[in-house]
Motif scaffolding. Structure first.
Motif, PDB file in Angstrom:
ATOM      1  N   LYS A   1       0.842  -1.200   0.000  1.00 40.37           N
ATOM      2  CA  LYS A   1       0.000   0.000   0.000  1.00 40.37           C
ATOM      3  C   LYS A   1       0.880   1.253   0.000  1.00 40.37           C
ATOM      4  CE  LYS A   1      -3.754   0.023   2.403  1.00 40.37           C
ATOM      5  NZ  LYS A   1      -4.710  -0.004   3.545  1.00 40.37           N
ATOM      6  N   VAL A   2       0.952   1.902  -1.135  1.00 41.36           N
ATOM      7  CA  VAL A   2       1.819   3.057  -1.318  1.00 41.36           C
ATOM      8  C   VAL A   2       1.017   4.354  -1.165  1.00 41.36           C
ATOM      9  CG1 VAL A   2       3.229   4.317  -2.989  1.00 41.36           C
ATOM     10  CG2 VAL A   2       3.432   1.831  -2.803  1.00 41.36           C
ATOM     11  N   VAL A   3       1.583   5.287  -0.424  1.00 42.58           N
ATOM     12  CA  VAL A   3       1.039   6.642  -0.331  1.00 42.58           C
ATOM     13  C   VAL A   3       2.104   7.581  -0.887  1.00 42.58           C
ATOM     14  CG1 VAL A   3       0.194   8.457   1.194  1.00 42.58           C
ATOM     15  CG2 VAL A   3      -0.332   6.071   1.705  1.00 42.58           C
ATOM     16  N   GLN A   4       1.802   8.230  -2.012  1.00 43.51           N
ATOM     17  CA  GLN A   4       2.790   9.124  -2.616  1.00 43.51           C
ATOM     18  C   GLN A   4       2.788  10.456  -1.868  1.00 43.51           C
ATOM     19  OE1 GLN A   4       3.696   8.958  -6.817  1.00 43.51           O
ATOM     20  NE2 GLN A   4       1.791   7.829  -7.183  1.00 43.51           N
ATOM     21  N   GLU A   5       3.991  10.931  -1.602  1.00 41.44           N
ATOM     22  CA  GLU A   5       4.175  12.091  -0.731  1.00 41.44           C
ATOM     23  C   GLU A   5       4.847  13.241  -1.478  1.00 41.44           C
ATOM     24  OE1 GLU A   5       5.884  12.611   3.726  1.00 41.44           O
ATOM     25  OE2 GLU A   5       7.247  11.631   2.319  1.00 41.44           O
ATOM     26  N   ALA A   6       4.358  14.449  -1.206  1.00 35.98           N
ATOM     27  CA  ALA A   6       4.994  15.668  -1.713  1.00 35.98           C
ATOM     28  C   ALA A   6       5.311  16.572  -0.534  1.00 35.98           C
ATOM     29  CB  ALA A   6       4.073  16.376  -2.700  1.00 35.98           C
ATOM     30  N   PHE A   7       6.053  17.640  -0.803  1.00 32.37           N
ATOM     31  CA  PHE A   7       6.586  18.474   0.273  1.00 32.37           C
ATOM     32  C   PHE A   7       6.222  19.935   0.077  1.00 32.37           C
ATOM     33  CE2 PHE A   7       8.949  14.635   0.134  1.00 32.37           C
ATOM     34  CZ  PHE A   7       9.312  14.368   1.441  1.00 32.37           C
ATOM     35  N   ALA A   8       5.713  20.524   1.147  1.00 32.97           N
ATOM     36  CA  ALA A   8       5.399  21.949   1.113  1.00 32.97           C
ATOM     37  C   ALA A   8       6.615  22.804   1.416  1.00 32.97           C
ATOM     38  CB  ALA A   8       4.287  22.264   2.117  1.00 32.97           C
ATOM     39  N   ASP A   9       7.569  22.242   2.153  1.00 36.33           N
ATOM     40  CA  ASP A   9       8.682  23.042   2.668  1.00 36.33           C
ATOM     41  C   ASP A   9      10.028  22.702   2.036  1.00 36.33           C
ATOM     42  OD1 ASP A   9       9.005  20.543   3.781  1.00 36.33           O
ATOM     43  OD2 ASP A   9       9.290  21.241   5.833  1.00 36.33           O
ATOM     44  N   ARG A  10      10.010  22.001   0.897  1.00 38.85           N
ATOM     45  CA  ARG A  10      11.251  21.655   0.217  1.00 38.85           C
ATOM     46  C   ARG A  10      11.167  22.063  -1.250  1.00 38.85           C
ATOM     47  NH1 ARG A  10      14.664  17.821   1.928  1.00 38.85           N
ATOM     48  NH2 ARG A  10      15.926  18.729   0.253  1.00 38.85           N
ATOM     49  N   THR A  11      12.303  22.491  -1.788  1.00 34.92           N
ATOM     50  CA  THR A  11      12.411  22.845  -3.192  1.00 34.92           C
ATOM     51  C   THR A  11      12.709  21.594  -4.018  1.00 34.92           C
ATOM     52  OG1 THR A  11      13.272  25.013  -2.568  1.00 34.92           O
ATOM     53  CG2 THR A  11      13.635  24.321  -4.838  1.00 34.92           C
ATOM     54  N   TYR A  12      12.145  21.532  -5.200  1.00 34.57           N
ATOM     55  CA  TYR A  12      12.329  20.390  -6.103  1.00 34.57           C
ATOM     56  C   TYR A  12      13.321  20.725  -7.221  1.00 34.57           C
ATOM     57  CZ  TYR A  12       8.368  17.802  -4.154  1.00 34.57           C
ATOM     58  OH  TYR A  12       7.526  17.105  -3.318  1.00 34.57           O
ATOM     59  N   GLU A  13      13.970  19.668  -7.736  1.00 31.55           N
ATOM     60  CA  GLU A  13      14.750  19.777  -8.959  1.00 31.55           C
ATOM     61  C   GLU A  13      13.859  19.373 -10.130  1.00 31.55           C
ATOM     62  OE1 GLU A  13      17.442  21.215  -8.899  1.00 31.55           O
ATOM     63  OE2 GLU A  13      18.599  20.754  -7.098  1.00 31.55           O
ATOM     64  N   ARG A  14      14.312  19.647 -11.355  1.00 36.65           N
ATOM     65  CA  ARG A  14      13.487  19.415 -12.535  1.00 36.65           C
ATOM     66  C   ARG A  14      13.175  17.934 -12.754  1.00 36.65           C
ATOM     67  NH1 ARG A  14      15.011  22.299 -16.855  1.00 36.65           N
ATOM     68  NH2 ARG A  14      13.795  20.963 -18.232  1.00 36.65           N
ATOM     69  N   ASN A  15      13.960  17.021 -12.167  1.00 39.54           N
ATOM     70  CA  ASN A  15      13.705  15.587 -12.332  1.00 39.54           C
ATOM     71  C   ASN A  15      12.747  15.037 -11.272  1.00 39.54           C
ATOM     72  OD1 ASN A  15      15.302  15.563 -10.056  1.00 39.54           O
ATOM     73  ND2 ASN A  15      16.877  14.205 -10.875  1.00 39.54           N
ATOM     74  N   GLY A  16      12.210  15.924 -10.425  1.00 34.21           N
ATOM     75  CA  GLY A  16      11.262  15.499  -9.406  1.00 34.21           C
ATOM     76  C   GLY A  16      11.888  15.119  -8.082  1.00 34.21           C
TER      77      GLY A  16
ATOM     78  N   HIS B   1       8.367  19.318   7.456  1.00 32.00           N
ATOM     79  CA  HIS B   1       9.349  18.833   8.423  1.00 32.00           C
ATOM     80  C   HIS B   1       9.274  19.633   9.728  1.00 32.00           C
ATOM     81  CE1 HIS B   1      11.038  17.378   4.602  1.00 32.00           C
ATOM     82  NE2 HIS B   1      11.561  16.406   5.324  1.00 32.00           N
ATOM     83  N   SER B   2       9.292  18.909  10.829  1.00 31.37           N
ATOM     84  CA  SER B   2       9.168  19.585  12.127  1.00 31.37           C
ATOM     85  C   SER B   2      10.384  20.438  12.462  1.00 31.37           C
ATOM     86  CB  SER B   2       8.942  18.562  13.241  1.00 31.37           C
ATOM     87  OG  SER B   2      10.037  17.666  13.342  1.00 31.37           O
ATOM     88  N   ASP B   3      11.532  20.171  11.825  1.00 29.06           N
ATOM     89  CA  ASP B   3      12.720  20.974  12.109  1.00 29.06           C
ATOM     90  C   ASP B   3      12.917  22.102  11.101  1.00 29.06           C
ATOM     91  OD1 ASP B   3      13.374  19.092  10.107  1.00 29.06           O
ATOM     92  OD2 ASP B   3      15.508  19.233  10.581  1.00 29.06           O
ATOM     93  N   THR B   4      11.969  22.295  10.201  1.00 26.67           N
ATOM     94  CA  THR B   4      12.015  23.461   9.322  1.00 26.67           C
ATOM     95  C   THR B   4      11.663  24.709  10.122  1.00 26.67           C
ATOM     96  OG1 THR B   4      11.392  22.192   7.352  1.00 26.67           O
ATOM     97  CG2 THR B   4      10.962  24.565   7.298  1.00 26.67           C
ATOM     98  N   PRO B   5      12.433  25.772   9.978  1.00 24.50           N
ATOM     99  CA  PRO B   5      12.054  27.017  10.664  1.00 24.50           C
ATOM    100  C   PRO B   5      10.608  27.402  10.316  1.00 24.50           C
ATOM    101  CG  PRO B   5      14.263  27.221   9.748  1.00 24.50           C
ATOM    102  CD  PRO B   5      13.710  25.913   9.244  1.00 24.50           C
ATOM    103  N   ASN B   6       9.863  27.842  11.327  1.00 22.55           N
ATOM    104  CA  ASN B   6       8.455  28.223  11.137  1.00 22.55           C
ATOM    105  C   ASN B   6       7.561  27.032  10.827  1.00 22.55           C
ATOM    106  OD1 ASN B   6       9.263  30.951  11.373  1.00 22.55           O
ATOM    107  ND2 ASN B   6       9.605  31.077   9.162  1.00 22.55           N
TER     108      ASN B   6
END
Length: 203
Positions: A123-138, A187-192
């Protein structure tokens, strides 16, 4: 293995139970000095043991509070390695299959790990990130590079909204990257971090 102890885990499980929040294991390399973010070359047996041991520690605590672990998400370097290395992804899948094949496994959206675990029937849950920058390859931009973290409340909320509404992100170089996700990480250790979570949830 990368943070926390019995006291903090007990506290988090109690808070989660009180607020109706699902509890997930977050197994990593045994690397507290680097918060689990340094790659380690381990055998398949060693990686499996990491998964088993860390799941069992949390599940025992959860059981003591009358709840159960519902999902697993590898942490840090182990997560990133599994996203690109089919063998590591398969080892993690084998470990979870032995623990409980019905557990959700969170994986980097669009990664090799997603395909490997889906082929295994897990059972896979695909995850994305609000607080991280992506590269063009995903992939996620390396934390050692500039602008890898998103600390702006508005930028994090805008990125989450773009993922949810349009299934894409704008990569560091300005290109559009298609992305499919069922869950968004902050991430809980991201500032703010708390403020970011509040902004994302209300925007």
């Amino acid at each position: 293995y990368h943070a926390g102890d019995s006291q903090s885990m007990n506290e988090v499980v109690q808070i989660s139970k009180k607020n109706g929040v699902s509890i997930g294991a977050h197994p990593s390399f045994n690397d507290p000095e680097n918060f689990g973010r340094e790659r380690m070359e381990l055998s398949s047996a060693e990686i499996k043991k990491l998964i088993f041991d860390q799941y069992e520690i949390l599940q025992k605590i959860a059981h003591n509070h009358g709840v159960t672990v519902t999902h697993i998400k590898p942490h840090g370097a182990l997560y990133n390695q599994a996203a690109k290395d089919a063998q590591v992804a398969r080892v993690i899948g084998d470990a979870v299959d032995r623990i409980d094949p019905h557990l959700n496994i969170m994986c980097l959206s669009g990664s090799l790990m997603v395909r490997v675990l889906e082929d295994m029937g897990l059972k896979v849950v695909q995850e994305a990130f609000a607080d991280r920058t992506y590269e063009r390859n995903g992939s996620l931009r390396n934390r050692n590079l500039d602008h890898a973290l998103i600390t702006s409340l508005q930028k994090a909320a805008d990125q989450a909204r773009l993922i949810i509404e349009r299934n894409k992100v704008i990569a560091f170089d300005g290109s559009e990257v298609s992305i499919e996700a069922q869950t968004i990480c902050i991430h809980s250790d991201t500032p703010n971090a708390v403020a970011i979570a509040e902004e994302v949830s209300t925007s």
